[in-house]
Motif scaffolding. Structure first.
Motif, mmCIF file in Angstrom:
data_model
loop_
_atom_site.group_PDB
_atom_site.id
_atom_site.type_symbol
_atom_site.label_atom_id
_atom_site.label_comp_id
_atom_site.label_asym_id
_atom_site.label_seq_id
_atom_site.Cartn_x
_atom_site.Cartn_y
_atom_site.Cartn_z
ATOM 1 N N VAL A 1 17.153 18.374 45.086
ATOM 2 C CA VAL A 1 17.964 17.624 44.133
ATOM 3 C C VAL A 1 17.148 16.436 43.633
ATOM 4 C CG1 VAL A 1 20.067 16.248 43.853
ATOM 5 C CG2 VAL A 1 20.128 18.357 45.202
ATOM 6 N N LEU A 2 16.422 15.795 44.550
ATOM 7 C CA LEU A 2 15.524 14.678 44.223
ATOM 8 C C LEU A 2 14.124 14.992 44.731
ATOM 9 C CD1 LEU A 2 17.544 11.551 45.491
ATOM 10 C CD2 LEU A 2 17.271 12.269 43.114
ATOM 11 N N TRP B 1 16.271 16.843 53.929
ATOM 12 C CA TRP B 1 14.924 16.335 53.662
ATOM 13 C C TRP B 1 13.911 17.363 54.108
ATOM 14 C CZ3 TRP B 1 14.386 11.050 52.157
ATOM 15 C CH2 TRP B 1 13.067 10.575 52.058
ATOM 16 N N ALA B 2 12.855 17.540 53.361
ATOM 17 C CA ALA B 2 11.730 18.379 53.786
ATOM 18 C C ALA B 2 10.445 17.647 53.490
ATOM 19 C CB ALA B 2 11.759 19.721 53.067
ATOM 20 N N SER B 3 9.655 17.386 54.531
ATOM 21 C CA SER B 3 8.344 16.776 54.322
ATOM 22 C C SER B 3 7.233 17.728 54.760
ATOM 23 C CB SER B 3 8.232 15.419 55.014
ATOM 24 O OG SER B 3 8.503 15.526 56.383
ATOM 25 N N THR B 4 7.226 18.157 56.007
ATOM 26 C CA THR B 4 6.229 19.145 56.435
ATOM 27 C C THR B 4 6.738 20.559 56.211
ATOM 28 O OG1 THR B 4 7.039 19.289 58.711
ATOM 29 C CG2 THR B 4 5.375 17.581 58.227
ATOM 30 N N GLY B 5 8.054 20.725 56.157
ATOM 31 C CA GLY B 5 8.645 22.044 55.996
ATOM 32 C C GLY B 5 8.687 22.851 57.281
ATOM 33 N N GLY B 6 8.347 22.221 58.407
ATOM 34 C CA GLY B 6 8.272 22.932 59.674
ATOM 35 C C GLY B 6 9.561 23.605 60.081
ATOM 36 N N GLN B 7 10.682 22.911 59.946
ATOM 37 C CA GLN B 7 11.954 23.518 60.334
ATOM 38 C C GLN B 7 12.319 24.668 59.396
ATOM 39 O OE1 GLN B 7 15.202 20.993 61.626
ATOM 40 N NE2 GLN B 7 13.761 19.313 61.916
ATOM 41 N N ALA B 8 12.083 24.488 58.112
ATOM 42 C CA ALA B 8 12.376 25.564 57.162
ATOM 43 C C ALA B 8 11.483 26.773 57.427
ATOM 44 C CB ALA B 8 12.203 25.066 55.729
ATOM 45 N N LEU B 9 10.214 26.551 57.745
ATOM 46 C CA LEU B 9 9.307 27.665 58.046
ATOM 47 C C LEU B 9 9.766 28.428 59.283
ATOM 48 C CD1 LEU B 9 5.944 25.844 57.279
ATOM 49 C CD2 LEU B 9 6.848 27.834 56.036
ATOM 50 N N ALA B 10 10.171 27.707 60.325
ATOM 51 C CA ALA B 10 10.678 28.369 61.531
ATOM 52 C C ALA B 10 11.976 29.114 61.229
ATOM 53 C CB ALA B 10 10.887 27.348 62.648
ATOM 54 N N CYS B 11 12.835 28.527 60.403
ATOM 55 C CA CYS B 11 14.089 29.205 60.035
ATOM 56 C C CYS B 11 13.813 30.461 59.223
ATOM 57 C CB CYS B 11 15.013 28.248 59.296
ATOM 58 S SG CYS B 11 15.796 27.058 60.407
ATOM 59 N N ARG B 12 12.803 30.414 58.382
ATOM 60 C CA ARG B 12 12.454 31.627 57.635
ATOM 61 C C ARG B 12 12.049 32.742 58.597
ATOM 62 N NH1 ARG B 12 9.464 32.711 51.989
ATOM 63 N NH2 ARG B 12 9.698 34.946 52.137
ATOM 64 N N GLN B 13 11.319 32.389 59.653
ATOM 65 C CA GLN B 13 10.958 33.388 60.670
ATOM 66 C C GLN B 13 12.204 33.925 61.375
ATOM 67 O OE1 GLN B 13 8.129 31.003 62.910
ATOM 68 N NE2 GLN B 13 6.441 32.196 62.071
ATOM 69 N N VAL C 1 17.139 21.496 49.364
ATOM 70 C CA VAL C 1 17.157 20.229 50.099
ATOM 71 C C VAL C 1 17.588 19.101 49.168
ATOM 72 C CG1 VAL C 1 15.395 20.965 51.754
ATOM 73 C CG2 VAL C 1 14.695 19.771 49.669
ATOM 74 N N VAL C 2 18.096 18.045 49.760
ATOM 75 C CA VAL C 2 18.447 16.878 48.960
ATOM 76 C C VAL C 2 17.167 16.215 48.464
ATOM 77 C CG1 VAL C 2 19.672 14.676 48.897
ATOM 78 C CG2 VAL C 2 20.608 16.568 50.244
ATOM 79 N N VAL C 3 16.195 15.979 49.375
ATOM 80 C CA VAL C 3 14.937 15.314 48.995
ATOM 81 C C VAL C 3 13.758 16.228 49.301
ATOM 82 C CG1 VAL C 3 13.421 13.334 49.344
ATOM 83 C CG2 VAL C 3 15.907 13.028 49.416
ATOM 84 N N ASP C 4 13.005 16.548 48.266
ATOM 85 C CA ASP C 4 11.763 17.306 48.398
ATOM 86 C C ASP C 4 10.632 16.302 48.581
ATOM 87 O OD1 ASP C 4 9.370 18.672 48.076
ATOM 88 O OD2 ASP C 4 9.933 19.603 46.168
ATOM 89 N N ALA C 5 10.135 16.226 49.810
ATOM 90 C CA ALA C 5 8.991 15.370 50.126
ATOM 91 C C ALA C 5 7.859 16.226 50.688
ATOM 92 C CB ALA C 5 9.399 14.297 51.136
ATOM 93 N N MET C 6 7.833 17.503 50.302
ATOM 94 C CA MET C 6 6.865 18.448 50.865
ATOM 95 C C MET C 6 5.432 18.004 50.623
ATOM 96 S SD MET C 6 8.080 21.065 52.556
ATOM 97 C CE MET C 6 6.877 22.358 52.416
ATOM 98 N N GLU C 7 4.663 18.069 51.693
ATOM 99 C CA GLU C 7 3.254 17.700 51.636
ATOM 100 C C GLU C 7 2.395 18.855 51.124
ATOM 101 O OE1 GLU C 7 2.713 16.611 55.699
ATOM 102 O OE2 GLU C 7 4.025 14.870 55.514
ATOM 103 N N SER C 8 2.807 20.080 51.405
ATOM 104 C CA SER C 8 2.024 21.259 51.051
ATOM 105 C C SER C 8 2.703 22.035 49.922
ATOM 106 C CB SER C 8 1.875 22.168 52.277
ATOM 107 O OG SER C 8 1.416 23.452 51.900
ATOM 108 N N SER C 9 2.009 22.129 48.801
ATOM 109 C CA SER C 9 2.582 22.895 47.695
ATOM 110 C C SER C 9 2.592 24.387 48.030
ATOM 111 C CB SER C 9 1.834 22.625 46.393
ATOM 112 O OG SER C 9 0.464 22.905 46.541
ATOM 113 N N ALA C 10 1.659 24.849 48.857
ATOM 114 C CA ALA C 10 1.655 26.260 49.269
ATOM 115 C C ALA C 10 2.902 26.572 50.096
ATOM 116 C CB ALA C 10 0.394 26.577 50.064
ATOM 117 N N ASP C 11 3.275 25.678 51.025
ATOM 118 C CA ASP C 11 4.487 25.887 51.813
ATOM 119 C C ASP C 11 5.731 25.783 50.934
ATOM 120 O OD1 ASP C 11 3.110 26.358 54.177
ATOM 121 O OD2 ASP C 11 3.313 24.307 54.900
#
Length: 187
Positions: free
Chosen positions: A178-179, A133-145, A159-169
């Motif tokens: 996937v969903l 799941w990704a909503s804020t993307g915070g963990q993915a952003l830290a992992c990218r770093q 991710v299984v569920v894209d719930a991202m709040e920020s289209s820029a992120d």
């Protein structure tokens, strides 16, 4: 893929506990039945890998806890290895080298320390990040770093569920799901 998507939607429930959160009506995602369904387990790795068919990753990166399940499933399908990202890591010895990054605020407004052993994330790797799941993307952003700190290259985030709040992120992470959260109807 359509059968998997149907199984994921059918195995999902929004939950709330009105006595605890009556004013805010906070809903929690319950996808625990996904891991009980052998068809989901068989299909989820190939589905996540398929979101990045041409990326040619050399390692899959997954965070504690569901990334620990999904990472090996994707890696197995791709014929590559998996690297585990820990929350609140503790060294077993003084000679261990960890890369550590702090997340931006997550959906609960927490900052988490994420770390990966340097020995499993190598310079030149092409890294595919996976999570449920990704909503804020915070963990993915830290992992990218973390990936950049290792001198590796970011292939994208599946991710299984894209719930991202920020289209820029979402664009910065090249996040694909996937969903989409819209497919998980709220009650």
């Amino acid at each position: 893929m359509n059968d998997l998507r149907s199984r994921l939607v059918a195995g999902f429930t929004w939950r709330s506990d009105p006595p605890v959160w009556p004013a805010t009506r906070i809903y929690y995602a319950d996808y625990s039945s996904w891991w009980r369904d052998p068809a989901v387990l068989a299909e989820i790795g190939p589905a996540l890998a398929g979101l990045f068919r041409d990326a040619e990753p050399t390692v899959v990166l997954g965070t504690e806890s569901h990334g620990f399940l999904l990472g090996p499933l994707v890696a197995l399908h791709l014929g590559i290895g998996s690297a585990a990202v820990r929350k609140k890591p503790e060294r077993a010895s003084h000679d261990e080298v960890w890369l550590v990054r702090r997340t931006p605020p997550d959906y609960r407004d927490r900052h988490l320390d994420l770390a990966v052993r340097r020995s499993v994330l190598r310079t030149g790797d092409r890294v595919l990040f996976v999570d449920e799941w990704a909503s804020t993307g915070g963990q993915a952003l830290a992992c990218r770093q973390l990936v950049e700190d290792a001198g590796a290259r970011w292939a994208g985030a599946a991710v299984v569920v894209d719930a991202m709040e920020s289209s820029a992120d979402r664009r910065a992470l090249d996040l694909r799901g996937v969903l989409h959260i819209r497919e998980l109807n709220r009650r």
